[in-house]
Scaffold this motif. Structure first.
Motif, short mmCIF file in Angstrom:
data_model
loop_
_atom_site.label_atom_id
_atom_site.label_comp_id
_atom_site.label_asym_id
_atom_site.label_seq_id
_atom_site.Cartn_x
_atom_site.Cartn_y
_atom_site.Cartn_z
N ARG A 100 -19.83 -5.77 -47.61
CA ARG A 100 -18.60 -6.14 -46.77
C ARG A 100 -18.05 -7.29 -46.67
O ARG A 100 -16.76 -7.95 -47.07
CB ARG A 100 -18.61 -5.21 -45.57
N PRO A 101 -18.95 -8.47 -46.17
CA PRO A 101 -18.70 -9.79 -45.91
C PRO A 101 -18.36 -10.43 -47.57
O PRO A 101 -17.44 -11.49 -47.44
CB PRO A 101 -20.02 -10.21 -45.54
N LEU A 102 -18.83 -9.94 -48.54
CA LEU A 102 -18.74 -10.66 -49.85
C LEU A 102 -17.38 -10.32 -50.16
O LEU A 102 -16.65 -11.25 -50.75
CB LEU A 102 -19.98 -10.28 -50.79
N SER A 103 -17.08 -9.16 -50.03
CA SER A 103 -15.69 -8.69 -50.59
C SER A 103 -14.63 -8.95 -49.71
O SER A 103 -13.46 -9.56 -50.19
CB SER A 103 -15.59 -7.18 -50.55
N ALA A 104 -14.98 -9.37 -48.22
CA ALA A 104 -13.98 -9.87 -47.24
C ALA A 104 -13.71 -11.14 -47.86
O ALA A 104 -12.47 -11.81 -47.68
CB ALA A 104 -14.28 -9.51 -45.89
N ALA A 105 -14.79 -11.84 -48.17
CA ALA A 105 -14.42 -13.60 -48.25
C ALA A 105 -14.07 -13.65 -49.64
O ALA A 105 -12.91 -14.51 -49.87
CB ALA A 105 -16.05 -14.24 -48.25
N GLY A 106 -14.31 -12.80 -50.45
CA GLY A 106 -13.62 -13.08 -51.76
C GLY A 106 -12.22 -12.58 -51.87
O GLY A 106 -11.48 -13.57 -52.47
N LEU A 107 -11.83 -11.53 -51.34
CA LEU A 107 -10.40 -11.01 -51.37
C LEU A 107 -9.61 -12.16 -50.38
O LEU A 107 -8.41 -12.38 -50.94
CB LEU A 107 -10.39 -9.65 -50.86
N ALA A 108 -9.95 -12.60 -49.44
CA ALA A 108 -9.31 -13.54 -48.51
C ALA A 108 -9.31 -14.68 -49.53
O ALA A 108 -7.96 -15.36 -49.39
CB ALA A 108 -10.30 -14.07 -47.48
N MET A 109 -10.06 -15.47 -50.19
CA MET A 109 -9.99 -16.39 -50.93
C MET A 109 -8.87 -16.37 -52.13
O MET A 109 -7.90 -17.03 -52.29
CB MET A 109 -11.18 -17.08 -51.57
N PHE A 110 -8.91 -15.00 -52.58
CA PHE A 110 -7.98 -14.61 -53.87
C PHE A 110 -6.61 -14.62 -53.23
O PHE A 110 -5.82 -15.28 -53.64
CB PHE A 110 -8.54 -13.55 -54.47
N GLY A 123 2.33 -18.28 -46.83
CA GLY A 123 1.86 -17.13 -47.67
C GLY A 123 0.46 -17.17 -47.87
O GLY A 123 -0.25 -16.12 -47.96
N SER A 124 -0.22 -18.39 -47.76
CA SER A 124 -1.75 -18.60 -47.78
C SER A 124 -2.32 -17.96 -46.82
O SER A 124 -3.28 -17.25 -46.74
CB SER A 124 -2.08 -19.85 -47.97
N VAL A 125 -1.79 -18.25 -45.57
CA VAL A 125 -2.45 -17.69 -44.32
C VAL A 125 -2.27 -16.16 -44.11
O VAL A 125 -3.32 -15.52 -44.04
CB VAL A 125 -1.69 -18.20 -42.87
N ILE A 126 -1.21 -15.60 -44.55
CA ILE A 126 -0.80 -14.35 -44.38
C ILE A 126 -1.75 -13.54 -45.59
O ILE A 126 -2.43 -12.51 -45.38
CB ILE A 126 0.59 -13.76 -44.71
N GLY A 127 -1.91 -14.09 -46.64
CA GLY A 127 -2.78 -13.68 -47.85
C GLY A 127 -4.20 -13.68 -47.47
O GLY A 127 -4.93 -12.57 -47.81
N ALA A 128 -4.82 -14.88 -46.87
CA ALA A 128 -5.94 -14.68 -46.42
C ALA A 128 -6.49 -13.60 -45.34
O ALA A 128 -7.48 -12.97 -45.45
CB ALA A 128 -6.24 -16.05 -45.65
N ILE A 129 -5.54 -13.43 -44.49
CA ILE A 129 -5.61 -12.38 -43.56
C ILE A 129 -5.64 -11.01 -44.13
O ILE A 129 -6.54 -10.11 -43.81
CB ILE A 129 -4.71 -12.34 -42.12
N GLY A 130 -4.35 -10.78 -44.81
CA GLY A 130 -4.44 -9.44 -45.53
C GLY A 130 -5.79 -9.21 -46.32
O GLY A 130 -6.31 -8.22 -46.51
N GLY A 131 -6.23 -10.29 -47.22
CA GLY A 131 -7.35 -10.08 -48.06
C GLY A 131 -8.68 -9.95 -47.10
O GLY A 131 -9.34 -9.00 -47.82
N PHE A 132 -8.73 -10.70 -46.15
CA PHE A 132 -10.05 -10.36 -45.31
C PHE A 132 -10.06 -9.03 -44.93
O PHE A 132 -11.10 -8.33 -44.81
CB PHE A 132 -10.04 -11.25 -44.12
#
Length: 299
Positions: A100-110, A123-132
């Motif tokens: 869970r933490p690895l997928s959250a961090a990886g998708l947040a960065m991507f 868009g970077s902030v919204i993408g980080a929140i949505g990816g997390f």
């Protein structure tokens, strides 16, 4: 272009970290518990016991962070989902939580890098929140998807298993012997569930409790009804042969009805591919020459 490269690098990093978390070898206590889970309900140990049993500091840290990121009652939902998925050997509860933490961090960065290429800083902030958020929910979604597919296989194989049980019981075998025959001769998730029920009974669990555990591990209504009928027959001392025969006939009828239902859905499913793929080509072939002639005449 640079942001896209960064996004791809973050995605590869997330995949690498997830693979590292999955491939971390489990400790000896966890391997023993996983072996015993095949013969019990598969309930995982408590959080404190699991933390003490983790030998690696990295895996312990990932496990604690994954537990904190989960919503209330997440552990119980994961246990139920893994039970419905058949407790895959490569998916123990600790590995799912560590992902869970690895997928959250990886998708947040991507998603942050991807959003930056489209909308800049917002868009970077919204993408980080949505990816997390998506990364936190990803392990649960994967477990639920595996459980849904396995339950579909259970429903498909249930009529054949019922026929095999009817043949065994009417040939003179008891219910336990007929279940053992099915578990040894057939393959598939339903045969695995029969094998697990028999193993629980060999460990001292009563037949009623083992069958109720089977009912709790499945979402197939037909199997739940069968388990309820077998439990009531055992409590009342009724012969199970007529019950199995009636349920086997009902399962054959239901299987035919499901096949007819799927056949009735085919025209609707073919509508959109035909509408968007075949009709444009047909219109070009039929109307294209006329359009060319009209354009030449009026040109």
């Amino acid at each position: 272009m640079t942001a896209l490269i960064v996004a791809l690098a973050c995605l590869f990093l997330a995949v690498g970290l997830s693979a590292t978390a999955v491939l971390i070898p489990p400790p000896r206590r966890e391997r023993v518990l996983k072996t015993l889970a095949k013969y019990t309900r598969g309930d995982a140990p408590d959080k404190d016991e699991q933390d003490d049993s983790t030998e690696s500091a990295v895996s312990r840290l990932l496990y604690r962070i994954g537990t904190m990121l989960g919503p209330p009652g997440d552990r119980e939902r994961l246990v139920r989902g893994l039970d419905r998925a058949g407790n895959p050997p490569g998916w123990p509860l600790t590995k799912v939580i560590r992902m869970r933490p690895l997928s959250a961090a990886g998708l947040a960065m991507f998603c942050s890098a991807l959003g930056d290429t489209w909308k800049g800083d917002p868009g970077s902030v919204i993408g980080a929140i949505g990816g997390f958020v998506g990364g936190c929910l990803l392990p649960q979604l994967l477990v639920n998807n595996a459980g849904t597919k396995r339950q579909e296989l259970v429903q498909r194989s249930l009529p054949d298993v019922m026929d095999a049980l009817v043949i065994g019981v009417e040939a003179g075998l008891g219910l336990d012997s007929a279940m053992d025959q099915v578990a040894r001769t057939m393959r598939g998730p339903m045969a695995d569930e029969m094998h697990r029920v028999l193993q629980e009974m060999r460990l001292g669990v009563s037949r009623t409790e083992a069958l109720r555990s089977l009912s709790g591990r499945t979402t197939v209504r037909d199997l739940k009804r069968l388990v309820t009928a077998l439990v009531q027959a055992g409590d009342l001392g009724i012969s199970v042969a007529p019950i199995l025969r009636e349920h086997a006939q009902d399962q054959r009828v239901r299987r035919r009805q499901r096949a007819e239902e799927q056949a009735q859905k085919i025209p609707v499913k073919l509508l959109f591919p035909v509408l968007f793929c075949m009709f444009p080509a047909i219109f070009v072939i039929i109307i294209g020459p006329a359009v060319l002639e009209l354009s030449g005449a009026f040109g």
